[in-house]
Design a protein around this motif. Structure first.
Motif, short mmCIF file in Angstrom:
data_model
loop_
_atom_site.label_atom_id
_atom_site.label_comp_id
_atom_site.label_asym_id
_atom_site.label_seq_id
_atom_site.Cartn_x
_atom_site.Cartn_y
_atom_site.Cartn_z
N SER A 102 0.82 -1.22 0.00
CA SER A 102 0.00 0.00 0.00
C SER A 102 0.85 1.27 0.00
N LYS A 103 2.17 1.12 -0.10
CA LYS A 103 3.02 2.31 -0.31
C LYS A 103 3.03 2.72 -1.78
N PHE A 104 2.49 1.86 -2.64
CA PHE A 104 2.43 2.16 -4.08
C PHE A 104 1.03 2.67 -4.41
N ALA A 105 0.96 3.67 -5.31
CA ALA A 105 -0.34 4.28 -5.60
C ALA A 105 -1.24 3.37 -6.43
N ARG A 106 -0.67 2.74 -7.47
CA ARG A 106 -1.49 1.88 -8.34
C ARG A 106 -0.91 0.47 -8.30
N VAL A 107 -1.72 -0.45 -7.80
CA VAL A 107 -1.27 -1.84 -7.67
C VAL A 107 -2.10 -2.71 -8.60
N ALA A 108 -1.41 -3.56 -9.37
CA ALA A 108 -2.11 -4.56 -10.19
C ALA A 108 -1.76 -5.93 -9.64
N SER A 109 -2.70 -6.87 -9.68
CA SER A 109 -2.43 -8.18 -9.07
C SER A 109 -3.05 -9.32 -9.86
N ALA A 110 -2.28 -10.40 -9.96
CA ALA A 110 -2.80 -11.65 -10.53
C ALA A 110 -2.85 -12.73 -9.46
N LEU A 111 -2.71 -12.34 -8.21
CA LEU A 111 -2.62 -13.33 -7.12
C LEU A 111 -3.85 -14.23 -7.07
N HIS A 112 -5.02 -13.65 -7.31
CA HIS A 112 -6.27 -14.41 -7.20
C HIS A 112 -6.40 -15.49 -8.27
N GLN A 113 -5.54 -15.44 -9.28
CA GLN A 113 -5.60 -16.47 -10.33
C GLN A 113 -4.97 -17.77 -9.83
N ALA A 114 -4.38 -17.72 -8.64
CA ALA A 114 -3.63 -18.88 -8.14
C ALA A 114 -4.33 -19.58 -6.98
N THR A 115 -5.53 -19.14 -6.60
CA THR A 115 -6.13 -19.66 -5.37
C THR A 115 -7.56 -20.16 -5.55
N GLY A 116 -7.85 -20.77 -6.69
CA GLY A 116 -9.17 -21.38 -6.87
C GLY A 116 -10.24 -20.36 -7.24
N ASP A 117 -11.44 -20.56 -6.72
CA ASP A 117 -12.60 -19.75 -7.08
C ASP A 117 -12.25 -18.26 -7.18
N ARG A 118 -12.48 -17.69 -8.37
CA ARG A 118 -12.02 -16.32 -8.64
C ARG A 118 -12.74 -15.27 -7.80
N ALA A 119 -14.05 -15.38 -7.71
CA ALA A 119 -14.80 -14.37 -6.96
C ALA A 119 -14.46 -14.45 -5.48
N GLU A 120 -14.44 -15.66 -4.95
CA GLU A 120 -14.10 -15.85 -3.53
C GLU A 120 -12.67 -15.36 -3.26
N SER A 121 -11.78 -15.59 -4.22
CA SER A 121 -10.39 -15.15 -4.07
C SER A 121 -10.28 -13.63 -4.08
N LEU A 122 -11.08 -12.98 -4.92
CA LEU A 122 -11.01 -11.52 -4.97
C LEU A 122 -11.64 -10.89 -3.73
N HIS A 123 -12.65 -11.55 -3.18
CA HIS A 123 -13.20 -11.12 -1.89
C HIS A 123 -12.07 -11.14 -0.85
N ALA A 124 -11.34 -12.25 -0.82
CA ALA A 124 -10.24 -12.40 0.15
C ALA A 124 -9.10 -11.41 -0.14
N PHE A 125 -8.84 -11.15 -1.41
CA PHE A 125 -7.78 -10.22 -1.81
C PHE A 125 -8.08 -8.81 -1.28
N ALA A 126 -9.29 -8.34 -1.57
CA ALA A 126 -9.67 -6.99 -1.13
C ALA A 126 -9.67 -6.90 0.39
N GLU A 127 -10.21 -7.94 1.02
CA GLU A 127 -10.23 -7.97 2.48
C GLU A 127 -8.83 -7.92 3.06
N GLY A 128 -7.97 -8.79 2.55
CA GLY A 128 -6.61 -8.88 3.06
C GLY A 128 -5.85 -7.57 2.88
N LEU A 129 -6.07 -6.93 1.74
CA LEU A 129 -5.38 -5.67 1.44
C LEU A 129 -5.83 -4.57 2.42
N VAL A 130 -7.13 -4.46 2.62
CA VAL A 130 -7.66 -3.40 3.49
C VAL A 130 -7.34 -3.69 4.97
#
Ligand code: BES
Ligand code: ZN
Ligand code: ZN
Length: 512
Positions: A102-130
């Motif tokens: 979060s020290k970077f202004a614009r972050v792009a991520s493909a992490l959720h492509q590696a953890t199964g269900d895409r929607a559930e993974s993006l839920h976890a991604f946003a949660e984890g980031l915040v």
């Protein structure tokens, strides 16, 4: 807080200040790593070896890209063993790296492509980031170091997608994760705020402001109103403090077809133990004793924002437990809302006394079920440690649904038995029930005390004494409040609403 978006750009082409790509334990490349490695002209997995990184969850190395790809920096993030890389692993990884990312202004991520269900993974991604970017620094005049001045430069987080599922689904998943995490972070703020400032009245004011924003009804019961209606437990516990107790009542109308879900949480803004005074080392963290109340308030906030099709009511008792000339004494008998009495043999077992009133009040409204959350007993923490909270209740279906919601949110629960034989341990000679058992099974006798006040309403109790506050800090949580179990309650309510839509309300079941 960042805005979340999706992009179909390829990892090597996406324009960003930081590109996050996954790898697995044993330095196995995840999606996007081969393409970006080629563009950089580097064997990225071999480079990880030079950096002594194997790929445990949240291991990370950041490299400059020297203009060879569109992103200015690259962060490789470990997700643990490939066959265990699920949305939970992604959330945990983000909890560890979000501060740096979060020290970077614009972050792009493909992490959720590696953890199964895409929607559930993006839920976890946003949660984890915040959640991972959270800091509690409002009491610091000066930032801890210069780096923290640059902190939360994060403005935009973009998830890279190959187009499936559709962008709307993915964006909604991230938005939902963001709502969950923002609610939990608010609970963390409330818990971390020292008891000098976070009084019952403060909680009530915060709740009122939240309710106005989230579109909820809010009624704050004053001391005089509590006296008139007979809330003897809340009043008794609060009687030793100059900060008067309150009951915070919140209503969400989601147009559900069945009876409302009722929730409550223990809101002791400071637990000194009262006249049964705590030892200093046990008192140190006792501003966290309103963790259950904070989680309940946070859940109501998220529910107001998510608008599930179900009705939810909350009645949150809040008081400060202090010793003084006006405090309750061991041996006193309190008359709870609804008329049942309790003999107070230990003024440090105060959480059950305030919850008794709230549970009796909620049960009177004949809800479909009641869930309470409380930093109730040291015994639950001794039994399960600080990673796992206890669930105890009268209804196995509610317990199982809570366990499932909790697991999805990375706030695991373990069931303890509502061992009815132990009811004899809280039998009182002068009142209907006494507020302590013997030395053993303290989490269970506390739950049995609560059970006295819920009548026949299906009910489950979360004892979060160990999980609401991280007193030492660990790789995933800095020292301080965790927000638990706010996300579990939100998820549980959403699940109930979905089921209500399909099959007509929560099912019935008996506890084991
Ligand atoms: N707030 C405490 C429980 C607690 C302990 C929460 C540690 C978080 C961390 C609660 O009010 C309490 O003091 N419980 C007593 C009950 C006993 C007197 C029967 C306990 O657990 O020791
Ligand atoms: Zn106590
Ligand atoms: Zn307490």
């Amino acid at each position: 807080m960042p805005t979340f978006d999706v992009s179909t750009a390829s990892p090597a082409e996406v324009s960003a200040d930081l590109l996050m790509l996954p790898f697995y334990q044993g330095r196995k490349a995840g999606p996007g790593v081969a393409e970006v490695g080629k563009a950089l002209g580097a064997d990225l997995m071999a480079t990880l070896q030079d950096h002594q990184v194997t790929g445990r969850v949240g291991d990370a190395v950041t490299f400059p890209t020297f203009g060879k790809i569109a992103a200015r920096s690259l962060m490789l993030v470990g997700l643990g063993p490939k066959d265990e890389a699920d949305p939970g692993a992604l959330r945990r990884a983000l909890l560890r790296v979000a501060g740096r990312a979060s020290k970077f202004a614009r972050v792009a991520s493909a992490l959720h492509q590696a953890t199964g269900d895409r929607a559930e993974s993006l839920h976890a991604f946003a949660e984890g980031l915040v959640l991972g970017a959270y800091r509690f620094d409002r009491y610091k005049q000066r930032p801890i170091d210069d780096a923290s001045k640059e902190r939360t430069a994060l403005k935009k987080a973009v998830a890279l997608t190959d187009g499936s599922p559709d962008a709307r689904t993915l964006k909604a998943a991230m938005r939902r994760g963001e709502i969950y995490a923002n609610a939990a972070n608010w609970a963390r703020d409330l818990v971390n705020t020292p008891a000098l400032d976070a009084t019952p009245e403060f909680l009530a004011t915060e709740a009122t402001a939240m309710a106005a924003k989230a579109g909820l009804q809010c009624k704050v019961w004053t001391k005089a109103q509590l006296q008139k209606a007979g809330f003897g437990g809340i009043l008794g516990v609060g009687s030793g403090s100059v900060n008067e107790p309150r009951l915070i009542e919140l209503t969400y109308r989601g147009g559900g077809s069945g009876r409302p879900i009722a929730i409550t949480g223990k809101g002791i803004t400071f637990d000194s133990g009262g006249l049964s005074l705590k030892q200093p080392e046990w008192m140190e963290t006792m501003k966290d004793d309103m963790g259950g109340a904070a989680a309940t308030l946070a859940a109501m906030r998220a529910i107001g924002e998510l608008k599930p099709k179900v009705d939810v009511i909350a009645a949150i008792p809040t008081a400060e437990n202090m010793p003084s000339g006006s405090a309750i004494r061991p041996g006193d008998v309190l008359r709870h809302y609804g008329g049942k009495t309790s003999e107070v043999l230990n003024t440090d077992a105060e959480g059950r006394l305030v919850l008794a009133d709230a549970l009796a009040y909620l049960a009177e409204k004949k809800p479909a079920l009641i869930v309470d959350a409380a930093t109730l007993t040291g015994a639950a923490m001794i039994a399960l440690g600080q990673d796992v909270a206890a669930v105890i209740g009268s209804d196995q279906q509610v317990i199982d649904d809570l366990r499932e919601a909790a697991l999805s949110e990375g706030e695991p629960l373990w069931q303890l038995p509502l061992w009815t034989e132990y009811r004899r341990l809280i039998e009182s000679t002068v009142a209907d029930v006494k507020n302590v058992g013997n030395r053993y099974g303290g989490a269970i006798t506390a739950a049995l005390f609560l059970k006295e006040f819920v009548g026949d309403v299906p009910w489950a109790h979360l004892d979060v004494a160990g999980t609401a506050f991280s007193d030492r800090g660990n790789p995933y949580w800095p020292r301080g409040a965790t927000g638990a179990p706010a996300r579990t309650i939100i998820r549980f309510v959403e699940t109930m609403a979905e089921r209500d839509g399909r099959a007509g309300g929560p099912r019935k079941g008996r506890a084991r």
